[in-house]
Design an enzyme around this catalytic site. Structure first.
Site, mmCIF file in Angstrom:
data_model
loop_
_atom_site.group_PDB
_atom_site.id
_atom_site.type_symbol
_atom_site.label_atom_id
_atom_site.label_comp_id
_atom_site.label_asym_id
_atom_site.label_seq_id
_atom_site.Cartn_x
_atom_site.Cartn_y
_atom_site.Cartn_z
ATOM 1 N N ASN A 8 0.861 -1.200 0.000
ATOM 2 C CA ASN A 8 0.000 0.000 0.000
ATOM 3 C C ASN A 8 0.889 1.239 0.000
ATOM 4 O O ASN A 8 1.443 1.604 1.032
ATOM 5 C CB ASN A 8 -0.906 -0.032 1.246
ATOM 6 C CG ASN A 8 -1.780 1.207 1.351
ATOM 7 O OD1 ASN A 8 -1.948 1.953 0.386
ATOM 8 N ND2 ASN A 8 -2.342 1.435 2.536
ATOM 9 N N TRP A 9 0.990 1.846 -1.153
ATOM 10 C CA TRP A 9 1.876 3.018 -1.265
ATOM 11 C C TRP A 9 1.255 4.284 -0.686
ATOM 12 O O TRP A 9 1.907 5.321 -0.651
ATOM 13 C CB TRP A 9 2.278 3.222 -2.731
ATOM 14 C CG TRP A 9 3.558 2.527 -3.091
ATOM 15 C CD1 TRP A 9 4.108 1.462 -2.429
ATOM 16 C CD2 TRP A 9 4.456 2.846 -4.163
ATOM 17 N NE1 TRP A 9 5.295 1.107 -3.037
ATOM 18 C CE2 TRP A 9 5.530 1.937 -4.105
ATOM 19 C CE3 TRP A 9 4.446 3.798 -5.176
ATOM 20 C CZ2 TRP A 9 6.598 1.968 -5.017
ATOM 21 C CZ3 TRP A 9 5.500 3.814 -6.085
ATOM 22 C CH2 TRP A 9 6.566 2.922 -6.003
ATOM 23 N N LYS A 10 -0.037 4.221 -0.319
ATOM 24 C CA LYS A 10 -0.722 5.430 0.175
ATOM 25 C C LYS A 10 -0.485 6.573 -0.820
ATOM 26 O O LYS A 10 -0.481 6.318 -2.023
ATOM 27 C CB LYS A 10 -0.245 5.754 1.594
ATOM 28 C CG LYS A 10 -0.326 4.515 2.510
ATOM 29 C CD LYS A 10 -0.145 4.811 3.960
ATOM 30 C CE LYS A 10 -0.198 3.506 4.742
ATOM 31 N NZ LYS A 10 -0.188 3.698 6.184
ATOM 32 N N HIS A 96 -9.720 1.564 5.127
ATOM 33 C CA HIS A 96 -8.433 1.787 5.802
ATOM 34 C C HIS A 96 -8.639 2.812 6.918
ATOM 35 O O HIS A 96 -9.438 3.742 6.776
ATOM 36 C CB HIS A 96 -7.395 2.285 4.784
ATOM 37 C CG HIS A 96 -6.010 2.259 5.332
ATOM 38 N ND1 HIS A 96 -5.559 3.214 6.225
ATOM 39 C CD2 HIS A 96 -4.985 1.398 5.143
ATOM 40 C CE1 HIS A 96 -4.300 2.916 6.552
ATOM 41 N NE2 HIS A 96 -3.935 1.824 5.919
ATOM 42 N N GLU A 98 -6.976 5.241 7.782
ATOM 43 C CA GLU A 98 -6.723 6.627 7.375
ATOM 44 C C GLU A 98 -7.936 7.210 6.664
ATOM 45 O O GLU A 98 -8.112 8.433 6.641
ATOM 46 C CB GLU A 98 -5.448 6.688 6.508
ATOM 47 C CG GLU A 98 -4.208 6.473 7.367
ATOM 48 C CD GLU A 98 -3.026 5.859 6.640
ATOM 49 O OE1 GLU A 98 -2.984 5.859 5.399
ATOM 50 O OE2 GLU A 98 -2.114 5.366 7.337
ATOM 51 N N GLU A 163 -5.732 -4.479 11.108
ATOM 52 C CA GLU A 163 -4.698 -3.470 11.316
ATOM 53 C C GLU A 163 -5.014 -2.646 12.562
ATOM 54 O O GLU A 163 -5.843 -1.723 12.500
ATOM 55 C CB GLU A 163 -4.649 -2.502 10.131
ATOM 56 C CG GLU A 163 -4.383 -3.128 8.792
ATOM 57 C CD GLU A 163 -3.848 -2.096 7.812
ATOM 58 O OE1 GLU A 163 -2.670 -2.210 7.448
ATOM 59 O OE2 GLU A 163 -4.582 -1.170 7.462
ATOM 60 N N GLY A 169 2.188 2.676 10.986
ATOM 61 C CA GLY A 169 3.208 3.719 10.867
ATOM 62 C C GLY A 169 3.864 4.110 12.169
ATOM 63 O O GLY A 169 4.454 5.187 12.289
ATOM 64 N N SER A 201 2.942 -1.612 10.737
ATOM 65 C CA SER A 201 4.384 -1.678 11.015
ATOM 66 C C SER A 201 5.019 -3.029 10.690
ATOM 67 O O SER A 201 5.922 -3.482 11.392
ATOM 68 C CB SER A 201 4.670 -1.271 12.472
ATOM 69 O OG SER A 201 4.353 0.091 12.659
ATOM 70 N N GLY A 222 2.628 -0.900 4.521
ATOM 71 C CA GLY A 222 2.647 0.500 4.094
ATOM 72 C C GLY A 222 4.077 0.973 3.895
ATOM 73 O O GLY A 222 4.717 0.689 2.877
ATOM 74 N N GLY A 223 4.611 1.666 4.888
ATOM 75 C CA GLY A 223 5.930 2.289 4.796
ATOM 76 C C GLY A 223 7.022 1.394 4.237
ATOM 77 O O GLY A 223 7.763 1.785 3.323
HETATM 78 P P1 PGA Z 1 2.527 0.694 7.837
HETATM 79 O O1 PGA Z 1 1.081 0.900 7.165
HETATM 80 O O2 PGA Z 1 3.052 -0.595 7.306
HETATM 81 O O3 PGA Z 1 3.317 1.890 7.360
HETATM 82 O O4 PGA Z 1 2.316 0.658 9.304
HETATM 83 C C1 PGA Z 1 0.203 -0.170 7.082
HETATM 84 C C2 PGA Z 1 -1.109 0.334 6.560
HETATM 85 O O5 PGA Z 1 -1.489 1.460 6.796
HETATM 86 O O6 PGA Z 1 -1.824 -0.365 5.926
#
Ligand code: PGA
Length: 241
Positions: A8-10, A96, A98, A163, A169, A201, A222-223
């Site tokens: 997930n590149w956001k 998600h 976010e 999650e 993050g 994470s 994500g990251g």
């Molecule tokens: P993260 O993000 O790996 O940067 O914690 C995961 C996500 O938001 O799906």
């Protein structure tokens, strides 16, 4: 058993970095067993160029990060599930945290899931508790409410990503036993056939331990998914689990 790695590149990346990414990771995926599936979810504006730059025969599948619940209409800035399908997308992340933070409710996520399924997409439905709920021992209660509407969906048509919001993050993760228990709980409510992925994470250092848990069918990253080398290393580790 199929294992999923969702990248997930956001709101990150550009056409050049995404093209280099799919080239490098397609090569990597060609060397690992077929049971490992990688879904790349770049920002929506990069989907077309990613599709075009993905080498023929690549095992990378395209995913999106959201869609609207309606099929079309006066919804400025939005994109429908059918439009994603037309762009070559197969999976769509929905709910998600976010997006929930911007006001998305369980009802909206459910409506979007219906729209995605109608368009022939596979939804990756995100659930997870806030830090306060975790601290209060209310993880199951929170997640139970979030999955309530999803009980009416056919298991096998969708994936769940568990999650914990506080783990996203933050470089913090629950204990392995807590991850197991939350996944087990979700499977008890929705059915044992529903693949449940862990997110929050995930990185090169912890993905092996997480994917070794019997209830975990993959990871939403994500990251750590942004860097070619880290993603390649995680593909290697995941392919051995
Ligand atoms: P993260 O993000 O790996 O940067 O914690 C995961 C996500 O938001 O799906």
């Amino acid at each position: 058993m199929t294992r999923y790695l969702i990248s997930n590149w956001k709101m990150n990346g550009d056409r050049a970095s995404a093209a280099a990414y799919v080239a490098a990771l397609s090569e990597k995926l060609a060397t690992v067993p077929k049971g490992l599936k990688m879904v790349f979810c770049p920002p929506v504006g990069l989907l077309e160029s990613v599709r075009q730059s993905t080498p023929p025969g690549s095992r990378i599948t395209l995913g999106a990060q959201d869609c609207h619940h309606a099929t079309h209409g006066a919804f400025t800035g939005e994109i429908s599930a059918a439009m994603l399908k037309d762009l070559g997308v197969t999976y769509v992340i929905l709910g998600h945290s976010e997006r929930r933070a911007m006001g998305e409710t369980d009802e909206m996520v459910f409506a979007k899931a219906g729209a995605a399924l109608n368009a022939g997409l596979t939804p990756i439905l995100c659930v997870g508790e806030q830090r306060a709920a975790y601290d209060a021992g209310k993880t199951f209660e929170t997640v139970g409410k979030q999955v309530e509407l999803l009980k009416s969906l056919k298991s096998g048509d969708y994936l769940i990503a568990y999650e914990p919001v506080w783990a996203i993050g933050s470089s913090q993760t629950p204990q392995m036993a807590e991850i197991s228990a939350a996944h087990q709980y979700i499977k008890t409510v929705l059915g044992s056939r529903v693949p449940v992925l862990y997110g929050g994470s995930v990185n090169v250092g912890n993905i092996g331990e997480i994917l070794a848990l019997r209830e975990v069918s993959g990871a939403l990253i994500g990251g750590a998914s942004l860097e070619n080398e880290q993603m390649a290393a995680m593909i290697d580790i995941a392919s051995k689990k």
